[in-house]
Motif scaffolding. Sequence first.
Motif, short mmCIF file in Angstrom:
data_model
loop_
_atom_site.label_atom_id
_atom_site.label_comp_id
_atom_site.label_asym_id
_atom_site.label_seq_id
_atom_site.Cartn_x
_atom_site.Cartn_y
_atom_site.Cartn_z
N ALA A 91 0.71 -1.12 -0.04
CA ALA A 91 0.06 -0.16 -0.07
C ALA A 91 0.77 1.15 -0.11
CB ALA A 91 -1.03 0.15 1.33
N TYR A 92 1.62 1.10 0.89
CA TYR A 92 2.73 2.58 1.02
C TYR A 92 3.56 2.77 -0.33
CZ TYR A 92 1.62 2.40 5.95
OH TYR A 92 1.31 2.48 7.11
N ALA A 93 4.02 1.49 -0.98
CA ALA A 93 4.80 1.49 -2.23
C ALA A 93 4.00 2.12 -3.39
CB ALA A 93 5.28 0.22 -2.59
N LEU A 94 2.78 1.71 -3.34
CA LEU A 94 1.81 2.26 -4.54
C LEU A 94 1.52 3.76 -4.23
CD1 LEU A 94 -0.41 -1.01 -5.00
CD2 LEU A 94 1.56 -0.21 -6.46
N GLU A 95 1.29 3.97 -3.09
CA GLU A 95 1.14 5.54 -2.82
C GLU A 95 2.35 6.47 -3.18
OE1 GLU A 95 0.35 6.01 1.25
OE2 GLU A 95 -1.66 5.24 1.23
N GLY A 96 3.42 5.71 -3.61
CA GLY A 96 4.74 6.60 -3.90
C GLY A 96 5.50 6.76 -3.19
N HIS A 97 5.69 6.30 -2.01
CA HIS A 97 6.83 6.63 -1.01
C HIS A 97 8.12 5.83 -1.33
CE1 HIS A 97 3.75 8.41 1.46
NE2 HIS A 97 3.07 7.52 1.42
N GLY A 98 9.20 6.35 -0.94
CA GLY A 98 10.35 5.70 -1.21
C GLY A 98 10.77 4.69 -0.02
N PRO A 99 11.88 4.01 -0.08
CA PRO A 99 12.28 2.89 0.83
C PRO A 99 12.22 3.56 2.30
CG PRO A 99 13.51 2.47 -1.03
CD PRO A 99 12.77 3.84 -1.31
N ALA A 100 12.95 4.49 2.46
CA ALA A 100 13.08 4.99 3.77
C ALA A 100 11.67 5.42 4.51
CB ALA A 100 14.23 6.09 3.87
N GLU A 101 11.06 5.96 3.77
CA GLU A 101 9.72 6.43 4.02
C GLU A 101 8.65 5.28 4.56
OE1 GLU A 101 6.59 8.73 5.68
OE2 GLU A 101 8.61 9.21 5.27
N ILE A 102 8.70 4.13 3.53
CA ILE A 102 7.89 2.95 3.87
C ILE A 102 8.23 2.15 5.14
CG2 ILE A 102 7.52 0.76 2.87
CD1 ILE A 102 7.73 1.93 -0.01
N ARG A 126 6.15 2.18 12.21
CA ARG A 126 4.82 2.85 13.16
C ARG A 126 3.58 1.87 13.07
NH1 ARG A 126 6.79 7.71 10.55
NH2 ARG A 126 5.25 7.75 9.13
N PHE A 127 3.43 1.11 12.01
CA PHE A 127 2.35 0.30 12.00
C PHE A 127 2.42 -0.92 12.83
CE2 PHE A 127 1.06 -3.78 9.79
CZ PHE A 127 -0.46 -3.68 9.87
N VAL A 128 3.75 -1.36 12.83
CA VAL A 128 3.99 -2.37 13.89
C VAL A 128 3.81 -2.20 15.24
CG1 VAL A 128 5.91 -4.17 14.50
CG2 VAL A 128 5.53 -3.94 12.16
N LEU A 129 4.68 -1.01 15.69
CA LEU A 129 4.33 -0.56 17.05
C LEU A 129 2.83 -0.30 17.42
CD1 LEU A 129 7.57 1.63 17.11
CD2 LEU A 129 7.26 -0.48 18.44
N TRP A 132 18.31 1.38 -1.35
CA TRP A 132 17.76 0.65 -0.35
C TRP A 132 18.01 1.01 0.95
CZ3 TRP A 132 22.84 1.17 -1.83
CH2 TRP A 132 23.89 0.90 -0.54
N VAL A 133 16.94 0.46 1.84
CA VAL A 133 17.16 0.50 3.30
C VAL A 133 17.29 -0.77 4.06
CG1 VAL A 133 15.70 0.93 5.26
CG2 VAL A 133 15.76 2.75 3.27
N ASN A 134 17.97 -1.08 5.00
CA ASN A 134 18.00 -2.26 5.66
C ASN A 134 17.76 -2.17 7.20
OD1 ASN A 134 19.05 -4.63 6.93
ND2 ASN A 134 20.80 -5.01 5.64
N PRO A 173 13.42 5.15 14.53
CA PRO A 173 14.66 4.37 14.42
C PRO A 173 15.49 5.10 13.38
CG PRO A 173 12.97 3.42 13.28
CD PRO A 173 12.30 4.26 14.03
N GLY A 174 15.04 6.15 12.51
CA GLY A 174 15.73 6.84 11.48
C GLY A 174 16.36 6.05 10.48
N TYR A 175 15.37 5.36 9.93
CA TYR A 175 15.84 4.75 8.58
C TYR A 175 16.37 5.88 7.52
CZ TYR A 175 13.42 0.91 10.74
OH TYR A 175 13.13 -0.36 11.55
N GLU A 176 17.38 5.58 6.65
CA GLU A 176 17.91 6.31 5.88
C GLU A 176 18.27 5.79 4.45
OE1 GLU A 176 21.14 8.94 7.20
OE2 GLU A 176 19.96 9.82 8.77
#
Length: 849
Positions: free
Chosen positions: A562-573, A579-582, A607-609, A641-644
């Motif tokens: 859902a987040y990918a099809l909204e156009g968000h990049g890896p870090a934002e996803i 936040r969804f998990v928490l 990429w984001v890991n 967490p600050g994903y970059e």
Amino acid sequence: MRSPSTFDSTTKARSLAFVFDAAALVCLLTVVFPHDREARVGPMLVLAFASIALGLACLRFAPRLTEPLLHGGLAVATVIVSLLVHFAEQSALYPLIYMWPALYAFYFFSTPVALAHLASIGAAYGVVLNIDDTADATIRIVLVLGTPLVIGLLISRLLGKMREGILRSSRQERALRSSERHTRLIVDSARDGFISTDSDGRVLDVNAAAEVLLGRPRAELLGMPFQDLGIPPEEHARFDERRRALIEGAHGDGTRHLSIRVSIDRPDGTRLRGETMIWVVERDGEVLFNARLTDIGDRLREQAERERLVAAEAAREQAEHAEQTIRRLQAVADVALTHRHLDDLLPVILRRTREVMNADAAALLLLQDDGQLSLAASDDAPGSQRPGVVRADTGIAGRVLASGEPVLVHDPTAGELADPAILEAAISSILALALLSSGEIIGVIEIGVRPPRRLSLDDVDLMRLTADRVALAIDHARAFGREHRIAETLQRSLLPQTLPTVPGVALGARYLPAAAESEVGGDWYDAIALPGGRILLVMGDVSGKGLAAASTLGALRNAIRAYALEGHGPAEIAERVNRFVLAEPGREHMATLVLALFDPVSGELGWVNAGHPPPLTLDATGEPLFLEGARSVPLGVLPFPGYEQETTTIASAGAVVLYTDGLIERRGEHLETGMALLATAAGDGPLDAEALCDRLLAAAVPSGATSDDVALLVLSHIPLGARLALELANEPSALGSLRGLLRRWLGQADASQADVYAIVMACSEACTNAIEHAGAAADETIAFAAVLLDGQVDITVRDRGRWREQRPPSDQGRGLELIEALMDDVSVETDDGGTTVRLRRRLTAAVEA
């Protein structure tokens, strides 16, 4: 003989220092006080200072003086005393100084060693007497050796007895302390509560179990009257009466202990139903109470159900036999923990049943959905082939199913048995019981014995216990099987059935479940085609096993899509999914995740890991490189967490590999070893996506079986072919990627700059018109296809709407005129399915792809 190690080296060294200091003192006194003129002052002073130095050395280095050094020091002391006697030339009393080293030897060394030193003293004094030519030498040497010998032997004997007494007392004290420590450890680790009170009933001490049982901390319990610990008020008077009776018994010959059942109200509102044993102890003339508190609530609740079992077990008089029986019963229950699949469970549980009942044969029949019985397991008796299915209304098993009661048969016939081959093992007595699960019959278990033994009704109770555990194990295995199948089906349904087709990209994927005895894990992968020809690669691993992990996997997969099809990049996803998990309070799982967004036009990979093993990239030559950057904590660990995102470039003919830890983890090996094997296998062959998947699995999992799930996703950056096809989003932002992809495709065909400009401009204008004029819904896509054949480019743009006339005023109505000017041939066709624009242009300098 006493041990030389009775005294430590420090004590021995300090005592030796005293011998040296005493010799020095005698030397100095001889010099200071009046003496014969023949006494030599110079040598006496030298001896005094030498003795002082040696005494100080003994004190200074006392802890480090070993046994040989002490013997050497005593020999030196003997020499100094001999020189003192020689130079002093005084009366016959001077040789008595030899007693000091002699008594030292007897005090600190064993008797044989002390006698050896005494011999050396005698030899030294003999030399002195010979040098000085003394007349009464014999008397003097007897005096010098005899006196310390007699005293030394007496001291040695006395010290030996003293040391034996000390060692015996020390051993007794250590044993007492050890016993006290062990007793305290036993009390502290006991499941029962232990409470100690004074004669007035006030609490002096409790163990940890008592704190749990009473629901109060130790600090609160100390000093409280026993009856105030939660005993109902109506029981206080009776409790005080019994306490006073115990005190009176302690002072006389009355009862010194009692056992009572108590009901204790805890502070949290619950009630403890317990049994307490109270006994009186006397310490230093003071009367104390010790109490052991046992929670019998569960026992009371289950007492009605197990009365028959308790009666059967109580009837067993032989403790050893009872212990063996209980241990074997536990072994039957333990089978459910080690064998989760029914096919593996049944032969083992049948063997354990034989051990418990000391039977010669056994059979297990399970009730099928059609009402018949299947012979699930039987002993390996020789003879005829066993039947697979048995009618539920025949034989011993049928009688058990009909009545639900145990059936005992002596000298059975073949028609009464589910497995007639048992008769070939000379079985003469059969006992059969129903297997019950939640009150319903799920099968029948039978045991048999050979003559002369005969089964009786006395065996029913033990067999019933065994049957209960067998039914529980079967029910557990079936429940695990159902959950395993559901979780595996759910997990596989969440994995992509097909991978998207994107120009310039070849995808390959593999999923290898863990060995059959393992639970379903939370590994998953996904590939999401995005507008403009980009593709998002997903690789994740949810912690835990089973259905819970699989359901969490599904929620994460849907959220990422859902987040990918909204156009968000890896870090934002990654941030949004975290936040969804928490935000899910019922979820107890975290997850590792890699998101990699690839643009085949530019070759850029972002990429984001989130705590996952690093992706592996390969250039066109197969050189491997792990992407160690962009790493952060797993999902569901920290709120911020600050994903970059980090980026790299995948060259044409290169590849990127995403995987889960099951591919690189091996028991007993470092993780780096598995990663090195992965890198070597990846670069050792062609980079075709499917071939690369097969090669990696063959190298990392050669046996095809693993203790953990393995997920693998490979993207190969391939050159574009003679045909280019993709679906464009119905929005202007998708045209940028189209133009880049089209330029790359034409560049591969060696098209001239003029041809590239004209074709890209015409296609961009055609797609823009489709977006602006076709009137398709926002979620509709535009189909774009381009073919290069014999030097001519044939392009098709199709939408699912109907072109409208441009409403003035507008300067956008000349798009079709521009397209016609740029291309050799242009056609527009409209039908009920939408509008198709076809463009053709011959390349001025084309090479067929």
